[in-house]
Structures are given as C-alpha cells and as structure tokens.
Design a protein around this motif. Structure first.
Motif, PDB file in Angstrom:
ATOM      1  N   ALA A  11       2.257  -8.357  -1.017  1.00 39.96           N
ATOM      2  CA  ALA A  11       1.928  -9.826  -1.445  1.00 39.96           C
ATOM      3  C   ALA A  11       1.336  -9.825  -2.816  1.00 39.96           C
ATOM      4  N   SER A  12       0.221  -8.931  -2.974  1.00 40.50           N
ATOM      5  CA  SER A  12      -0.520  -9.042  -4.286  1.00 40.50           C
ATOM      6  C   SER A  12       0.343  -8.319  -5.580  1.00 40.50           C
ATOM      7  N   LEU A  13       1.643  -7.709  -5.137  1.00 41.04           N
ATOM      8  CA  LEU A  13       2.260  -7.175  -6.317  1.00 41.04           C
ATOM      9  C   LEU A  13       3.249  -8.435  -6.807  1.00 41.04           C
ATOM     10  N   PHE A  14       3.230  -9.460  -6.189  1.00 41.85           N
ATOM     11  CA  PHE A  14       4.185 -10.684  -6.418  1.00 41.85           C
ATOM     12  C   PHE A  14       3.184 -11.895  -6.656  1.00 41.85           C
ATOM     13  N   PHE A  15       2.006 -12.214  -6.181  1.00 41.71           N
ATOM     14  CA  PHE A  15       1.208 -13.309  -6.146  1.00 41.71           C
ATOM     15  C   PHE A  15      -0.287 -12.903  -6.222  1.00 41.71           C
ATOM     16  N   PRO A  16      -0.875 -13.240  -7.389  1.00 43.03           N
ATOM     17  CA  PRO A  16      -2.113 -13.025  -7.779  1.00 43.03           C
ATOM     18  C   PRO A  16      -3.108 -13.403  -6.756  1.00 43.03           C
ATOM     19  N   LEU A  17      -4.167 -12.469  -6.267  1.00 44.25           N
ATOM     20  CA  LEU A  17      -5.281 -12.874  -5.506  1.00 44.25           C
ATOM     21  C   LEU A  17      -6.570 -13.076  -5.949  1.00 44.25           C
ATOM     22  N   GLY A  18      -7.179 -13.683  -5.529  1.00 44.40           N
ATOM     23  CA  GLY A  18      -8.780 -14.139  -6.051  1.00 44.40           C
ATOM     24  C   GLY A  18      -9.729 -13.085  -6.068  1.00 44.40           C
ATOM     25  N   ALA A  19     -10.530 -13.051  -6.754  1.00 42.99           N
ATOM     26  CA  ALA A  19     -11.391 -11.755  -6.889  1.00 42.99           C
ATOM     27  C   ALA A  19     -12.214 -11.587  -5.671  1.00 42.99           C
ATOM     28  N   THR A  20     -12.525 -12.957  -5.086  1.00 41.56           N
ATOM     29  CA  THR A  20     -13.374 -12.847  -3.750  1.00 41.56           C
ATOM     30  C   THR A  20     -12.510 -12.153  -2.665  1.00 41.56           C
ATOM     31  N   PHE A  21     -11.189 -12.863  -2.782  1.00 42.24           N
ATOM     32  CA  PHE A  21     -10.276 -12.441  -1.381  1.00 42.24           C
ATOM     33  C   PHE A  21      -9.761 -10.821  -1.805  1.00 42.24           C
ATOM     34  N   ASN A  22      -9.960 -10.495  -2.953  1.00 44.43           N
ATOM     35  CA  ASN A  22      -9.512  -9.237  -3.281  1.00 44.43           C
ATOM     36  C   ASN A  22     -10.593  -8.131  -2.678  1.00 44.43           C
ATOM     37  N   THR A  23     -11.902  -8.440  -2.781  1.00 47.20           N
ATOM     38  CA  THR A  23     -13.110  -7.836  -2.660  1.00 47.20           C
ATOM     39  C   THR A  23     -13.096  -7.708  -0.686  1.00 47.20           C
ATOM     40  N   VAL A  24     -12.874  -8.775  -0.277  1.00 44.65           N
ATOM     41  CA  VAL A  24     -12.781  -8.751   1.250  1.00 44.65           C
ATOM     42  C   VAL A  24     -11.608  -7.622   1.758  1.00 44.65           C
ATOM     43  N   VAL A  25     -10.625  -7.737   0.974  1.00 49.07           N
ATOM     44  CA  VAL A  25      -9.430  -6.620   1.441  1.00 49.07           C
ATOM     45  C   VAL A  25      -9.925  -5.355   1.104  1.00 49.07           C
ATOM     46  N   CYS A  26     -10.595  -5.092   0.198  1.00 46.19           N
ATOM     47  CA  CYS A  26     -10.912  -3.851  -0.155  1.00 46.19           C
ATOM     48  C   CYS A  26     -11.873  -3.326   0.779  1.00 46.19           C
ATOM     49  N   LEU A  27     -12.802  -4.306   1.181  1.00 44.58           N
ATOM     50  CA  LEU A  27     -14.033  -3.777   2.208  1.00 44.58           C
ATOM     51  C   LEU A  27     -13.477  -3.670   3.687  1.00 44.58           C
ATOM     52  N   ILE A  28     -12.464  -4.372   3.896  1.00 43.99           N
ATOM     53  CA  ILE A  28     -11.705  -4.061   5.124  1.00 43.99           C
ATOM     54  C   ILE A  28     -10.780  -3.002   5.023  1.00 43.99           C
ATOM     55  N   GLY A  29     -10.183  -2.501   3.956  1.00 47.83           N
ATOM     56  CA  GLY A  29      -9.572  -1.233   3.539  1.00 47.83           C
ATOM     57  C   GLY A  29     -10.540  -0.113   3.833  1.00 47.83           C
ATOM     58  N   VAL A  30     -11.567  -0.100   3.364  1.00 50.22           N
ATOM     59  CA  VAL A  30     -12.601   0.840   3.400  1.00 50.22           C
ATOM     60  C   VAL A  30     -12.938   1.164   4.909  1.00 50.22           C
ATOM     61  N   LEU A  31     -13.126   0.160   5.683  1.00 50.45           N
ATOM     62  CA  LEU A  31     -13.577   0.240   6.952  1.00 50.45           C
ATOM     63  C   LEU A  31     -12.421   0.614   7.678  1.00 50.45           C
ATOM     64  N   VAL A  32     -11.281   0.345   7.702  1.00 45.87           N
ATOM     65  CA  VAL A  32     -10.123   0.843   8.262  1.00 45.87           C
ATOM     66  C   VAL A  32      -9.832   2.142   8.436  1.00 45.87           C
ATOM     67  N   PHE A  33      -9.785   2.540   6.933  1.00 47.87           N
ATOM     68  CA  PHE A  33      -9.203   3.909   6.794  1.00 47.87           C
ATOM     69  C   PHE A  33     -10.296   5.042   7.015  1.00 47.87           C
ATOM     70  N   ALA A  34     -11.817   4.531   6.858  1.00 46.18           N
ATOM     71  CA  ALA A  34     -12.822   5.235   7.253  1.00 46.18           C
ATOM     72  C   ALA A  34     -12.762   5.718   8.920  1.00 46.18           C
ATOM     73  N   LEU A  35     -12.431   4.511   9.558  1.00 43.34           N
ATOM     74  CA  LEU A  35     -12.394   4.850  11.011  1.00 43.34           C
ATOM     75  C   LEU A  35     -11.118   5.622  11.298  1.00 43.34           C
ATOM     76  N   PHE A  36     -10.000   5.258  10.681  1.00 40.49           N
ATOM     77  CA  PHE A  36      -8.815   6.238  10.694  1.00 40.49           C
ATOM     78  C   PHE A  36      -9.106   7.584  10.795  1.00 40.49           C
ATOM     79  N   ALA A  37     -10.128   8.056   9.772  1.00 37.23           N
ATOM     80  CA  ALA A  37     -10.293   9.299   9.713  1.00 37.23           C
ATOM     81  C   ALA A  37     -11.082   9.982  10.803  1.00 37.23           C
ATOM     82  N   ALA A  38     -11.758   9.144  11.299  1.00 36.68           N
ATOM     83  CA  ALA A  38     -12.469   9.752  12.704  1.00 36.68           C
ATOM     84  C   ALA A  38     -11.332   9.832  13.731  1.00 36.68           C
ATOM     85  N   TYR A  39     -10.596   8.587  13.895  1.00 31.26           N
ATOM     86  CA  TYR A  39      -9.703   8.692  15.151  1.00 31.26           C
ATOM     87  C   TYR A  39      -8.699   9.586  14.706  1.00 31.26           C
ATOM     88  N   ASP A  40      -8.084   9.839  13.789  1.00 38.06           N
ATOM     89  CA  ASP A  40      -7.015  11.153  13.603  1.00 38.06           C
ATOM     90  C   ASP A  40      -7.644  12.195  13.780  1.00 38.06           C
TER      91      ASP A  40
END
Length: 233
Positions: free
Chosen positions: A157-186
């Motif tokens: 969606a971000s490729l086609f619609f601009p996301l706000g800075a705050t929303f982008n920061t939240v997404v990045c924080l969630i992304g870090v959490l998800v893939f950090a846990l993925f490393a342990a899970y995998d």
C-alpha cells in the motif's frame, strides 16, 4: 555406543547449522554487493523516476518478482535438488539487493552502518535464544505469519499511497518486533526439524529453506531498523 551416537548427532547438527548460516551469509553478501554495484554504476537511476521522484515500473517488477520467487522457493524446496534451491536463494538475494537500493540511496552512511550493526546484534541474540530456550515457541507461528502478511500488505500500500511519518514509525517498530521473534522461532523450528528428519537429502533441502527464512528475517530487520533511523532524521 550411546555416547558415540550422541557425539555423531551433535556433530551433524553443527554441520547442519553451519550450512544454514553459510548459505545465509553468502546471500547477505550477495545482496550487499548487488546494492553496491547498483549505486556505483548509476543503475539505481532505472529504479527512480527523475521527474516525479517515485519508483519506476522496473522497480515494481523486481520487487514483486522477488516476493514471488521467495514464496515459490518455500513451496517447492523439498522437490528440488539442494543445489537448485541454493541458486534460487541467491537469485532472490540479488533481487533484494536491487529492491533495497532506493532505501540505501536516501540514507546516510552512518544510518546504514548503525542499522547493520543493530540488525546483526538483534538477529544474533534472538537466534541464540531460539536455539537455547527450553520454552516451546510454536505458539508464535500463527501470530508471526499474520503479522508478516499485514506488513507485506502495508508495504504494498505504501508503494501507491503515502503514509504519515508517525504511522511509518509504528509500522517499523512492529516490523522489528515481528522479524526479531521470527529469528528465534525459525531457529527453534529448524533445530526441532533436524531431530525429526532422518533423510540426509531432506536435511540439505531443509538447510536451504532455513537459510532463506533466516536471510529474510535479517534483511527485514535491517530494513525496518533503517526505516526507524531515517524517520528520526
């Protein structure tokens, strides 16, 4: 005899993880080399529309093509020769090197270096936790998969619609959490799978699949951490 068997098994799993992280390191290195060549050769200009500042059709083709390659590789890895699956991993790593080029282009060298260090430290710690912990992490599987799908949809969606800075920061924080846990899970999943699978060819195939999973987690961690650092700047 029992002691000998334990030593052989221990040595086997060490070789198994050496193969996984050897392939992963090769893929990460190939991604870095591809990005470097894109930058120094000026080929990055083919990814960015100089008139609008947006991304070109070529970028979208490579980005979605890379996603398709990763999904196909995970679905077909056990029907391929390990060498063929490894070449597919390296193809995907080259495509990812192209995809992250625009992000590197707009980042400072200090931010890129910091993102690499933080991603490596976080990935290493979480992988070690996944390997050592006695706690069953299988319950995370569904939540992590849904989180990854959500992040992919937001990324598209971000490729086609601009996301706000705050929303982008939240997404990045969630992304870090998800893939950090993925490393342990995998890591735990790969360890458990080795004990179940008896066929050596399947173990080699699983090693390539494991390398792909760990590679995805590391590169995603790097991207989301770099996104956080860029949002601060």
């Amino acid at each position: 005899m029992v002691i000998g068997k334990k030593v052989a098994t221990h040595g086997g799993i060490e070789l198994y993880f050496k193969r996984i992280f050897g392939l992963m390191a090769g893929a990460v290195g190939l991604t870095a080399l591809t990005t470097f060549l894109m930058l120094v050769s000026g080929l990055w200009a083919n990814l960015i529309n100089i008139h609008t500042g947006g991304l070109t059709v070529a970028y979208y083709i490579i980005a979605f093509g890379g996603l398709a390659v990763s999904i196909w590789a995970q679905a077909r890895v056990f029907s391929m020769k390990p060498s063929s699956a490894a070449w597919l991993l390296f193809l995907y790593s080259v495509m990812m090197g192209v995809v992250i080029t625009p992000m590197i282009l707009v980042s400072s060298p200090a931010s890129v270096l910091m993102a690499i260090i933080l991603a490596a430290l976080m990935f290493g710690c979480m992988s070690l936790f996944g390997y050592k912990t006695a706690k069953d992490l299988s319950f995370l599987g569904v939540f992590l998969f849904l989180g990854m799908i959500g992040l992919i949809l937001v990324g598209v969606a971000s490729l086609f619609f601009p996301l706000g800075a705050t929303f982008n920061t939240v997404v990045c924080l969630i992304g870090v959490l998800v893939f950090a846990l993925f490393a342990a899970y995998d890591m735990q999943t790969l360890k458990n799978a080795y004990a179940v699978i008896g066929d050596n060819n399947q173990k080699n195939q699983l090693a390539v699949l494991g390398a792909l999973h760990m590679y995805i987690s590391f590169v995603a961690l790097f991207q989301y951490i770099l996104g956080l650092l860029n949002s601060r700047n």
